[in-house]
Design a protein around this motif. Structure first.
Motif, short mmCIF file in Angstrom:
data_model
loop_
_atom_site.label_atom_id
_atom_site.label_comp_id
_atom_site.label_asym_id
_atom_site.label_seq_id
_atom_site.Cartn_x
_atom_site.Cartn_y
_atom_site.Cartn_z
N SER A 1 0.84 -1.19 0.00
CA SER A 1 0.00 0.00 0.00
C SER A 1 0.87 1.25 0.00
N GLU A 2 0.35 2.32 -0.62
CA GLU A 2 1.02 3.62 -0.57
C GLU A 2 0.69 4.36 0.71
N SER A 3 -0.34 3.92 1.42
CA SER A 3 -0.82 4.62 2.61
C SER A 3 -0.02 4.21 3.84
N PRO A 4 0.61 5.15 4.54
CA PRO A 4 1.34 4.80 5.77
C PRO A 4 0.43 4.18 6.83
N ARG A 5 -0.81 4.68 6.95
CA ARG A 5 -1.72 4.12 7.94
C ARG A 5 -2.10 2.69 7.60
N GLU A 6 -2.31 2.43 6.32
CA GLU A 6 -2.67 1.08 5.89
C GLU A 6 -1.52 0.12 6.15
N ARG A 7 -0.29 0.57 5.92
CA ARG A 7 0.86 -0.30 6.18
C ARG A 7 1.00 -0.59 7.67
N THR A 8 0.68 0.40 8.50
CA THR A 8 0.72 0.17 9.94
C THR A 8 -0.27 -0.91 10.35
N THR A 9 -1.47 -0.86 9.78
CA THR A 9 -2.49 -1.87 10.09
C THR A 9 -2.04 -3.25 9.63
N ILE A 10 -1.47 -3.33 8.44
CA ILE A 10 -0.98 -4.62 7.93
C ILE A 10 0.07 -5.21 8.86
N LEU A 11 1.00 -4.38 9.30
CA LEU A 11 2.06 -4.84 10.20
C LEU A 11 1.51 -5.23 11.57
N ALA A 12 0.43 -4.59 11.99
CA ALA A 12 -0.20 -4.96 13.27
C ALA A 12 -0.69 -6.40 13.22
N TYR A 13 -1.28 -6.80 12.10
CA TYR A 13 -1.71 -8.19 11.95
C TYR A 13 -0.51 -9.12 12.02
N ARG A 14 0.57 -8.72 11.40
CA ARG A 14 1.78 -9.55 11.44
C ARG A 14 2.25 -9.76 12.88
N LEU A 15 2.24 -8.72 13.69
CA LEU A 15 2.76 -8.84 15.05
C LEU A 15 1.85 -9.67 15.94
N VAL A 16 0.56 -9.71 15.66
CA VAL A 16 -0.33 -10.59 16.41
C VAL A 16 0.04 -12.05 16.13
N PHE A 17 0.24 -12.39 14.87
CA PHE A 17 0.66 -13.75 14.52
C PHE A 17 2.06 -14.03 15.07
N PRO B 1 -4.17 -3.30 18.16
CA PRO B 1 -5.28 -2.40 17.80
C PRO B 1 -5.19 -1.05 18.50
N LEU B 2 -4.68 -1.04 19.73
CA LEU B 2 -4.53 0.22 20.45
C LEU B 2 -3.53 1.13 19.74
N THR B 3 -2.39 0.57 19.32
CA THR B 3 -1.37 1.38 18.66
C THR B 3 -1.86 1.87 17.30
N VAL B 4 -2.57 1.02 16.57
CA VAL B 4 -3.12 1.45 15.28
C VAL B 4 -4.09 2.61 15.49
N TRP B 5 -4.92 2.52 16.52
CA TRP B 5 -5.87 3.60 16.82
C TRP B 5 -5.14 4.88 17.21
N LEU B 6 -4.12 4.75 18.04
CA LEU B 6 -3.36 5.92 18.48
C LEU B 6 -2.57 6.54 17.32
#
Length: 469
Positions: free
Chosen positions: A158-174, A302-307
């Motif tokens: 993704s070109e979106s920094p916020r979208e990339r943050t969300t994608i990486l959040a899923y990675r860190l949960v796994f 999810p907290l960090t993505v929201w913040l």
């Protein structure tokens, strides 16, 4: 009359600007498919680090010093391997894509994991050590084929920094799931599946299959995902890559900070168990801390993505580093008298296990926060380079970042080992503990709680030069 006619004949026109193109968000299935690879990747990273020394010394009969050298050689090789794989994947990104590297890495990592725990019964310890060193080197190379492009893909989804943050959040949960399986249960699983060599071999077969499936899901996901790709311009490899990384001041700042911070973290991990054995005299509390630290990831992401939608990544990264350092220092007060002091001065009953759980949860939460922001800012520096130079260097950036991570986790234990020796700490031969001097115990506390906290906080000095969000 003429003026009125002209006004009627030539009405004022409005120039309409083209509509703003909004990039569609990455689908939930793609996020889950990408993130699932972290389970196998983390198992592959943690299990050999924790189990190989035990397997080599207690099962294969390799002397401890020889086992250490056999493990060190592949670790030295991987420092060069990661950037090489990154550059190779960049050169083939436009023609092959990243998926072939992920597929090859997934398959070879699964097979190599089995190979590591299938050592033949050599008559000579030297032959066994040579086999394990070669098997570990092949396994580490296979892992690089997956792990380096795996990190690169995050910046290209993704070109979106916020979208990339969300994608990486899923990675860190796994990733947290992989930590629990690899670091938490590898040894018990090996012991449950059989005695000695057979138990470790069966564990290798099981965990190798998990790595293959987990990483394979990511390969299948990336294979059908459209990534941001650019043609490779002149000078996009070799010296041109190194100069581009060096000129990217935000990347240099971030990677330097991350390296120092992980070195501090490696110091803590080295003496984690020793602290609970010799200082707290409560090995059971270690499991409580680990469980709640892993559970905190489910809240932290999810907290960090929201913040991150309300505060800058810089601010959250600094918060995560300082929060981790603060709770690292808090271990100085941990012990049987801590809950009594809280009850006497604050008036709140605080059972020891509850304090351990709370400390582990918050420590893990701040760790997850700074780690997610570090990876997210890495993708931002890659995008900045892509927009500035027109080159696709995600692989090189990821390879160097990954290599620095491995060096940091090797340097931290080395520093801690030297400090413990200078402090008079005596190792135990076999199981159990041996009496330690007060100076040795003080050194242990310093290596676990004080030195890492101070070093990690000081890492932020290098972060001053970061110019991203």
């Amino acid at each position: 009359m003429l003026e009125a006619t002209c006004d009627t004949a030539i009405p004022p026109t409005r120039v309409q600007e083209p509509p703003v193109r909004r990039e569609p968000p990455v689908s939930l299935a793609t996020r889950l498919g990408y993130g699932s690879g972290a389970v196998g990747a983390q198992i592959f990273r943690d299990t050999p680090a924790l189990i190989l020394p035990i397997y080599m010394i207690t099962v294969l009969g390799i002397p401890a010093w020889m086992a250490g050298i056999a493990i060190l050689i592949p670790k030295a090789w991987i420092v060069f391997c990661d950037p090489l794989v990154g550059g190779w994947s960049d050169r083939r990104a436009a023609s092959w894509g990243r998926a072939p590297f992920l597929g090859a890495g997934a398959l070879l990592s699964g097979l190599a994991f089995v190979l590591m725990f299938s050592a033949p019964d050599f008559a000579s310890p030297l032959a066994s050590a040579a086999y394990m060193s070669l098997a570990f080197a092949l396994a580490s190379t296979a892992y690089s084929l997956f792990s380096v492009p795996y990190l690169s893909v995050a910046s290209e989804m993704s070109e979106s920094p916020r979208e990339r943050t969300t994608i990486l959040a899923y990675r860190l949960v796994f990733l947290a799931i992989g930590v629990a399986i690899g670091a938490g249960y590898a040894l018990p699983v090996a012991q449950w599946l059989g005695d000695g060599w057979h138990g470790f071999n069966r564990m290798g077969l099981l965990y190798g299959a998990v790595c293959l499936v987990s990483m394979g899901v990511t390969w299948a996901t990336v294979r059908r995902t459209r990534l941001i790709t650019l043609p490779r311009p002149e000078g996009a490899t070799g010296k041109g890559d190194i100069l581009a990384l060096w000129r990217n001041r935000s990347f240099v700042s971030l990677s330097t900070t991350y390296f120092v911070a992980l070195t501090a973290q490696g110091m803590t991990y080295t003496v984690f168990g020793l602290f609970f054995l010799y200082v707290l005299h409560d090995a059971g509390a270690l499991a409580i801390v680990n469980v709640f630290a892993a559970a905190s990831v489910l809240v932290a992401q999810p907290l960090t993505v929201w913040l991150s939608k309300r505060f800058s990544k810089r601010a959250l990264f600094v918060t995560g580093v300082l929060g981790w350092s603060l709770f690292c220092l808090s271990w100085i007060t941990a012990g049987p008298t801590e809950n009594a002091w809280i009850a006497a001065h604050i008036g709140i009953p605080a059972p020891s296990m509850a304090l351990m759980a709370l400390r582990g949860f918050l420590w893990g939460l701040f760790n997850s926060m700074y780690l997610l922001m570090a990876l997210s800012m890495l993708t931002d520096t890659i995008q900045h380079d892509r927009e500035t130079t027109g080159a696709s260097r995600a692989g090189v950036y990821s390879g160097v970042f990954s290599a620095l991570e491995k060096v940091a986790f090797a340097l931290g234990p080395a520093i801690t080992g030297v400090l413990l020796s200078l402090g008079g700490f005596v190792g135990a031969k076999g199981s159990g503990t041996v009496p330690q001097s007060s100076a040795a115990l003080t050194t242990l506390v310093l290596c676990f709680a004080v030195y890492p906290a101070v070093l990690k906080a000081l890492s932020l000095i290098a972060f001053i030069r970061y110019r991203g969000d």
